[in-house]
Design an enzyme around this catalytic site. Structure first.
Site, mmCIF file in Angstrom:
data_model
loop_
_atom_site.group_PDB
_atom_site.id
_atom_site.type_symbol
_atom_site.label_atom_id
_atom_site.label_comp_id
_atom_site.label_asym_id
_atom_site.label_seq_id
_atom_site.Cartn_x
_atom_site.Cartn_y
_atom_site.Cartn_z
ATOM 1 C CE LYS A 150 -4.257 1.420 2.213
ATOM 2 N NZ LYS A 150 -4.932 1.802 0.984
ATOM 3 C CD GLU A 183 -7.137 -3.710 -5.740
ATOM 4 O OE1 GLU A 183 -7.537 -3.753 -4.577
ATOM 5 O OE2 GLU A 183 -5.930 -3.549 -6.033
#
Ligand code: PMP
Length: 296
Positions: A150, A183
């Site tokens: 991330k 996603e």
């Protein structure tokens, strides 16, 4: 007044500044987490901290605080801002260096914790459902820059978000290079196919969302069959139900994708059960912000 944790100190919002030489700014060199507090408790704080340290490990960024110190910094930032419900942004960047990209020139990483109130989608988004499109921006492959990191490098997602904005819808589904669903720009995606809850596996190149994990757990508890499997847009168009999961979005129903109505065009029964269970879970579980209150 909002205060921000910056390198060990609590500083007012306007005074909380980082250097223009910070490689987080110059190169997107850093990692972050988005965390939620509900009802005086921080949801899955340890999982978020673990993921932050894992992201940092992969990019060889030494977080200058222990996990326990960072955990306390998150709780203290919420306390100092008097927040029982809110959104926390935890950022660790490479820190100030010179104009070259060499991280060895950055001796002191920058650590920031910001806590604010937040609601991403209006309440009717959950009752009526969201509209999504498939974006043309493909997900960065796991062998290039792992989507499990991330990182502060979110341009891939931002390019997808620009497509979403231009289409005037709510979210965008991103495919990998082979055309399989991965996603969304800031959420994981689930579909219900013949009664089974399906979400793409992590190896396809997605962030291992903490909300996604929570939903897989809730599905087990609710005895809803759930599986991680590869699927295409055909499966999304023909799904009985579709929803997104993320710390900010929570569990959000999707009722239209690329102009196709999903199911009957309203949030489906499985989605509604998952949302109810999720709301119950976040209200009851988590690290207490005000421990004296939890003990009472
Ligand atoms: N995918 C991406 C690309 C994200 O940015 C996020 C939000 N952090 C998610 C999925 C959802 O992850 P989580 O449930 O841990 O917030």
């Amino acid at each position: 007044m909002t205060v921000v944790f910056l390198n060990g100190e609590f500083i007012s919002r306007d005074a909380a500044r980082v250097s223009v030489f910070d490689h987080g700014y110059l190169y997107g060199d850093g990692v972050f987490e988005g965390i939620r507090a509900y009802n005086g408790r921080v949801f899955r704080l340890d999982e978020h901290l673990d993921r932050l340290y894992e992201s940092a490990q992969t990019v060889m960024l030494q977080v200058p605080l222990t996990k326990e110190q960072l955990r306390e910094a998150v709780l203290e930032t919420l306390r100092r801002n008097g927040l029982r419900d809110g959104y926390v942004r935890l950022v660790v960047s490479r820190g100030p260096g010179d104009l070259g990209l060499d991280p060895r020139k950055c001796p002191q990483p920058t650590v920031v914790v910001i806590a604010e109130g937040i609601q991403l989608y209006p309440q009717e988004a959950y009752s009526r459902g969201l509209r999504a499109i498939t974006v043309t921006t493909r997900k960065i492959a796991p062998d290039m820059l792992s989507p499990q990191v991330k990182s502060l490098n979110y341009l891939n997602n931002i390019l997808a978000r620009i497509e979403v904005n231009r289409a005037g819808v709510d979210e965008g589904i991103m495919l990998n290079a082979a055309g399989y669903v991965t996603e969304c720009t800031a959420d994981n995606v689930f579909v219900v196919l013949r009664g089974e809850l399906c979400t793409p596996p992590v190896y396809l190149g997605i962030l291992k969302g903490i909300t996604r994990e929570t939903v897989l757990e809730l599905a087990r508890a609710l005895e809803i069959p759930a599986t991680e499997r590869v699927f295409t847009m055909h499966d999304v168009y023909t799904a009985e139900e579709c929803f997104l999961t993320g710390t900010a979005a929570e569990v959000a129903p999707v009722v239209e994708v690329d102009g196709r109505v999903i199911g009957d065009g309203t949030p489906g029964a499985v989605t509604r059960r998952v949302i109810a269970a999720f709301r119950g879970r976040v209200a009851a579980e988590g690290a207490p912000i005000f421990p004296q209150e939890a003990a009472a």
